[in-house]
Design an enzyme around this catalytic site. Sequence first.
Site, PDB file in Angstrom:
ATOM      1  N   CYS A   1      89.113  14.090 -53.412  1.00  0.00           N
ATOM      2  CA  CYS A   1      89.513  13.974 -54.822  1.00  0.00           C
ATOM      3  C   CYS A   1      90.091  12.584 -55.136  1.00  0.00           C
ATOM      4  O   CYS A   1      89.346  11.616 -55.181  1.00  0.00           O
ATOM      5  CB  CYS A   1      90.470  15.102 -55.186  1.00  0.00           C
ATOM      6  SG  CYS A   1      90.545  15.403 -56.968  1.00  0.00           S
TER       7      CYS A   1
ATOM      8  N   HIS B   1      87.152  19.915 -53.810  1.00  0.00           N
ATOM      9  CA  HIS B   1      88.176  20.388 -52.871  1.00  0.00           C
ATOM     10  C   HIS B   1      87.567  21.320 -51.820  1.00  0.00           C
ATOM     11  O   HIS B   1      87.469  22.531 -52.043  1.00  0.00           O
ATOM     12  CB  HIS B   1      89.287  21.121 -53.623  1.00  0.00           C
ATOM     13  CG  HIS B   1      90.157  20.219 -54.423  1.00  0.00           C
ATOM     14  ND1 HIS B   1      91.334  19.693 -53.951  1.00  0.00           N
ATOM     15  CD2 HIS B   1      89.998  19.719 -55.668  1.00  0.00           C
ATOM     16  CE1 HIS B   1      91.884  18.914 -54.873  1.00  0.00           C
ATOM     17  NE2 HIS B   1      91.089  18.910 -55.924  1.00  0.00           N
TER      18      HIS B   1
ATOM     19  N   GLU C   1      88.969  22.327 -49.215  1.00  0.00           N
ATOM     20  CA  GLU C   1      90.010  23.253 -48.748  1.00  0.00           C
ATOM     21  C   GLU C   1      90.180  24.431 -49.687  1.00  0.00           C
ATOM     22  O   GLU C   1      90.901  25.390 -49.370  1.00  0.00           O
ATOM     23  CB  GLU C   1      91.340  22.515 -48.575  1.00  0.00           C
ATOM     24  CG  GLU C   1      92.167  22.331 -49.832  1.00  0.00           C
ATOM     25  CD  GLU C   1      91.619  21.269 -50.773  1.00  0.00           C
ATOM     26  OE1 GLU C   1      92.124  21.157 -51.904  1.00  0.00           O
ATOM     27  OE2 GLU C   1      90.678  20.547 -50.395  1.00  0.00           O
TER      28      GLU C   1
END
Length: 364
Positions: A248, A333, A335
Amino acid sequence: MFEKRYLVLEDGTVYTGFKLGSDALTRGEIVFNTAMTGYQETISDPSYTGQIITFTYPLIGNYGINREDFESLVPTLNGVVVKEACSTPSNFRAQKSLDEVLKTFNIPGISGVDTRSITKKIRQHGVFKAAFVDHKNDIDTTIQILKTIEFPRTEVPTVSTKTPYVSTGFNLHVVLVDFGKKQNIVRELNARGCEVTVVPYDTSAEAILNMSPDGVMLSNGPGDPEDVHVAIEMIQGILGKIPFFGICLGHQLFALSQGATSFKMKFGHRGANHPVKDLRTGKIALTSQNHGYAIDAASIKATDLEVTHIALNDGTVEGLRHKTAPAFSVQYHPEACPGPTDSNYLFDQFITLMLDHQKEGVRS
């Protein structure tokens, strides 16, 4: 009896609703998030620092909030806008309601407003400055303030850790540069056996190299990448010496360090169902995203970077790889939290990159 609260936009639009959360009255850039679940992770994501989030899903708070699912210890957003806030959550993990948690962290909100209208307005005109008002007599003054006020551009220094700390592991050592990291980045690295040293955003390349890491991660974070000049020199100082992976804001800073440029998007990408295409494999993943800036694709051509991923909704750059150095990044993202886990494999790719770099070091 529900108390009235007003949401005021800089163009003079006023939405009337009901008080939610804290009595504090804040201002911020109003954005919208399209995720259907994961409101706790969204509220605690440091990338929303200083912003007011409009949730497009009509019911927020129905499964409550628990101790384990925070992405930061103290949420730093400036407000929450919902159609309906559930006051009696029903879930075996629920410990507090949305209203209780917002009050705990002194965050104001508003419920009972037409979030579809707000979302359509932002999509048409772009993001607005906005504020909460509890008294009708204060609306006109607030509008005038919003038309002239400039918000602080110090989001990253606000949310980055002030001192380094370690999350223990037993295998590879990763230095995570904290521009406003989500906790699940650390969890994903720990789950793969990595020891993670989290360092402040302004840590120098020399200091990072002295820690003898196997790899470096550049975290997500809030605001304009152009405001984080200190990171550019650090990235240039480690490029080619240690494998690294940017997420990001980390992706944007990686691109800027190589001569690319960024731009502010009309309304950004914020949600958990954004389709991204991997140009090398042709595969498409649904991704979790939260950013208001992007990298100019044309500016990549004069660099040593190549585009690896693009957003299917608007064609913007979603992934980069350095042509010669062991470094790559993604705008989304992997994650998750909230969102799909389609892109978790990128952490494994980072592990492989570090192991391969170790082998090359042994051979040389």
